[in-house]
Design a protein around this motif. Structure first.
Motif, PDB file in Angstrom:
ATOM      1  N   HIS A   7       0.759  -1.190   0.027  1.00 16.65           N
ATOM      2  CA  HIS A   7       0.102  -0.121   0.135  1.00 16.65           C
ATOM      3  C   HIS A   7       1.052   1.338   0.143  1.00 16.65           C
ATOM      4  CE1 HIS A   7      -2.989   2.978   0.904  1.00 16.65           C
ATOM      5  NE2 HIS A   7      -3.886   1.837   0.980  1.00 16.65           N
ATOM      6  N   ASP A  22       0.635   4.049   1.327  1.00 11.25           N
ATOM      7  CA  ASP A  22       0.646   4.686   2.360  1.00 11.25           C
ATOM      8  C   ASP A  22       1.183   3.876   3.511  1.00 11.25           C
ATOM      9  OD1 ASP A  22       0.327   7.345   3.190  1.00 11.25           O
ATOM     10  OD2 ASP A  22      -1.732   7.449   3.670  1.00 11.25           O
ATOM     11  N   THR A  76      -3.844  -3.706   8.365  1.00 11.51           N
ATOM     12  CA  THR A  76      -3.335  -2.380   7.288  1.00 11.51           C
ATOM     13  C   THR A  76      -3.868  -1.098   8.031  1.00 11.51           C
ATOM     14  OG1 THR A  76      -3.110  -3.933   5.571  1.00 11.51           O
ATOM     15  CG2 THR A  76      -3.136  -1.450   5.011  1.00 11.51           C
ATOM     16  N   HIS A  77      -5.247  -0.817   8.377  1.00 15.39           N
ATOM     17  CA  HIS A  77      -5.611   0.139   8.974  1.00 15.39           C
ATOM     18  C   HIS A  77      -4.737   0.521  10.069  1.00 15.39           C
ATOM     19  CE1 HIS A  77      -8.379   2.773  10.983  1.00 15.39           C
ATOM     20  NE2 HIS A  77      -9.079   3.048   9.725  1.00 15.39           N
ATOM     21  N   GLY A  93      -1.250   2.146   9.497  1.00 18.72           N
ATOM     22  CA  GLY A  93      -1.344   3.380   8.829  1.00 18.72           C
ATOM     23  C   GLY A  93      -1.414   4.286  10.068  1.00 18.72           C
ATOM     24  N   ALA A 148       1.983   5.959   8.986  1.00 22.62           N
ATOM     25  CA  ALA A 148       1.646   6.300   7.460  1.00 22.62           C
ATOM     26  C   ALA A 148       2.797   7.259   7.247  1.00 22.62           C
ATOM     27  CB  ALA A 148       0.540   6.493   7.180  1.00 22.62           C
ATOM     28  N   GLY A 192      -2.431  10.294   0.544  1.00 24.65           N
ATOM     29  CA  GLY A 192      -3.338  10.143   1.605  1.00 24.65           C
ATOM     30  C   GLY A 192      -3.049  10.824   2.863  1.00 24.65           C
ATOM     31  N   PRO A 223      -5.551   3.309   5.803  1.00 21.65           N
ATOM     32  CA  PRO A 223      -5.343   2.682   4.628  1.00 21.65           C
ATOM     33  C   PRO A 223      -6.072   1.447   4.599  1.00 21.65           C
ATOM     34  CG  PRO A 223      -2.978   3.337   5.709  1.00 21.65           C
ATOM     35  CD  PRO A 223      -4.082   3.529   6.568  1.00 21.65           C
ATOM     36  N   ALA A 253      -5.578   4.422  -4.707  1.00 21.69           N
ATOM     37  CA  ALA A 253      -5.375   3.704  -3.430  1.00 21.69           C
ATOM     38  C   ALA A 253      -6.395   3.962  -2.768  1.00 21.69           C
ATOM     39  CB  ALA A 253      -3.959   3.798  -2.889  1.00 21.69           C
ATOM     40  N   TRP A 313      -8.664   4.219   1.383  1.00 23.14           N
ATOM     41  CA  TRP A 313      -8.442   4.390   2.867  1.00 23.14           C
ATOM     42  C   TRP A 313      -9.803   4.093   3.271  1.00 23.14           C
ATOM     43  CZ3 TRP A 313      -5.571   6.766  -0.686  1.00 23.14           C
ATOM     44  CH2 TRP A 313      -4.424   6.836  -0.623  1.00 23.14           C
TER      45      TRP A 313
END
Length: 557
Positions: A178, A180, A228-229, A232, A236, A242, A428, A461, A463
């Protein structure tokens, strides 16, 4: 993720058996210095030893169901027996052979590789944009970062962290491709400790199809999106794409212990924590509870003896792994939980065991039952708040249990001008996870306001807005990383700072926040009232206070 991500209507789950109904592998935890007696107990119980880990004091044994667990658990050398999914195969050894055999199983590296959606339209090169501290394109949506002073006018101008500081994300995986995430993603140190299971033993879909050889995803894959969230929010990078995380200069290490389905079972969690200690990771974020029990009770009369032994094994095993990691310099940050419960006075657990599907039952519980790892020793546990700083409706709380508070999002928080999903936390999201969840259409267009797409030079990409204590704890992990970067000393190839010192600094730089003036908060959306107990310096809603990145970036050690 279990119990730490808030959704409108949680889907039924399936995973490991709470107590195996047939022959299977068990983790047999023994008292200090009593491995040989435990091995004899395994043999006497009709089982066979198949592996061991002396660091955490357990034997991997093969035995026939709950009866085997009860027989072994009756031995005074044994303190817990927990069912474990068999991941591989190993030759059975007698206790005499194990007395001279290596006790610690090696941590095997995961082959490096790339992953994610490989279509050109799904890729954005993180090197194509330099970015500045003036603000990332989606910074206007990050009320959470402004609240804790992590923005262009705050901590970014003072301290962004460094890749000499490593933050481990023990989660469902991290999409290392990703844009970010990629600039800060440490692929070489990342590991995956789980194997996908397309279906559970009853034939029901669990993790979905296997995409890679032997059903083992590479260490830069996240088919769920949760990890992933989280990554970030922590780190990130500032790159003109982003958003930016709390500590946009730190190294991010995927230490995957969660399955695609969101389950976190004991053995992968133990492996992840010990690996974090051995690999020189400075901070880990744990936005999950260990399945299948929301609350682990060592002696609840509503549970069978085998179930009691299983819960005792979870409590003992995770505590040993946490102690190991902390002794090796790892600061431990955990989400507090999303059961809307006063953890100091729990009354009912009706979500356990979470596996197999449909086996949940209502249990009367008390404060002797704990959520793991949030209530384990040495862990900094974080409650969630909304954009008005009100404790989120879903967030667990408790004067003993809450150490810190951080933004986690709350769609019911009306004490703000923000509307709808804007009250949640943006982070993300892997494209293929969104596609699988049908949150984007075939052309890649978001089908819901909870997903944001940003495109550069024809490449796009994504989010996503999410809320939960899962989203709160990575804010604290990011602040901890800033503190390690500022005050850490060279060690293990990077920087290191004793977890006790990090904890002290986190509490010292947090902004004390008093209980509501009425002493409680009424949540009209759920018709619940939560009582806050304690002083402004330490209470059940906010702990020692709301984390503050700017104060961490400017504090004197």
């Amino acid at each position: 993720m279990s119990g730490s991500l808030v959704t409108a209507s949680p889907a039924p789950r399936a995973g490991e058996t709470a107590v195996a109904a047939q022959s299977g592998d068990y983790l047999v935890f023994y008292a200090q210095g009593r491995q040989r007696e435990a091995l004899r107990a395994v043999e006497a119980g009709g089982g066979s030893a198949r592996g061991a880990d002396a660091r955490l004091g357990y034997v991997i044994a093969r035995g026939a169901g709950p009866a085997f667990a009860e027989r072994v658990g009756a031995d005074p050398s044994v303190v817990g027996v927990t069912a474990n999914r068999r991941v591989g195969s190993a030759a059975a050894l007698t206790s005499a052979q194990w007395a001279t055999a290596p006790e610690a199983l090696p941590i095997l590296p995961v082959a490096a590789g790339t992953s994610g959606d490989t279509a050109a339209s799904a890729q954005v090169s993180s090197k194509a944009f330099t970015g500045t501290a003036a603000g990332e394109p989606l910074a206007g949506r990050q009320w959470d970062m402004r609240m804790i002073g992590a923005d262009a006018r705050g901590s970014y101008a003072k301290a962004r962290g460094t890749k000499k500081v490593l933050v481990g994300i023990i989660d469902t995986g991290v999409d290392g491709s990703h844009p970010d995430i990629a600039a800060n993603f440490d692929r070489a140190r990342s590991r995956n400790f789980v194997v996908d299971r397309p279906r559970d033993p009853n034939g029901k879909t669990l993790d979905g199809p296997c995409e890679y050889k032997n059903c083992k995803d590479p260490a830069d894959v996240d088919d769920d999106g949760h990890g992933t969230h989280v990554a970030g929010t922590i780190g990130a990078p500032i790159n003109g794409i982003g958003m930016a995380g709390v500590a946009p200069g730190v190294g991010l290490v995927n230490i995957r212990a969660g399955m695609d389905s969101g389950f976190f079972f004991l053995k992968p969690v133990l492996d992840a924590l010990t690996y974090a200690g051995d690999a020189g990771v400075d901070v880990v974020n744990m936005s999950f509870f260990v399945d299948p029990w929301t609350f682990n009770c060592a002696a609840n009369p509503a549970d069978s003896r085998a179930e009691q032994l299983q819960q005792a094994g979870i409590v003992t095993g995770v505590q040993r792994a946490l102690d190991y990691a902390r002794a090796h310099g790892v600061t431990l940050i955990s989400a507090l939980g999303n059961e809307s419960t006063d953890l100091g006075h729990p009354l009912v657990d009706d979500t356990s065991p979470g596996y197999p599907e449909g086996t949940e039952r209502k249990r009367t519980i008390d404060n002797s039952c704990i959520n793991v790892p949030a209530e384990s020793r040495g862990v900094i546990s974080v409650s969630a708040i909304g954009p008005s700083k009100r404790k989120a409706w879903y967030s667990d709380y408790g004067n003993e249990q809450t150490d810190l508070a951080a933004p986690g999002g709350d769609s019911t928080d009306t004490g703000t001008s923000l509307k709808g999903v804007a009250r949640e936390i943006l982070g993300p999201a892997p494209k293929r996870a969104l596609r699988a969840q049908k949150l984007i259409d075939a052309a890649g267009r978001p089908s819901t306001s909870s997903v944001v797409r940003e495109c550069h030079h024809g490449s796009c990409a994504y989010w996503q807005y999410l809320s939960g204590t899962s989203m709160a704890s990575p804010h604290a992990a990011g602040v901890a990383a800033i503190l390690v970067a500022r005050f850490g000393k060279p060690g293990k190839g990077g920087l290191t700072l004793a977890p006790a010192k990090v904890e002290k600094l986190l509490y010292a730089t947090a902004r004390h926040t008093a209980c509501p003036a009425t002493g409680s908060t009424r949540y009209p959306a759920t018709e619940e009232t939560h009582l806050c107990v304690g002083s402004a310096a330490k209470n059940g809603f906010y702990g020692h206070g709301i984390v503050d990145a700017y104060r961490a970036a400017t504090a004197k050690g």
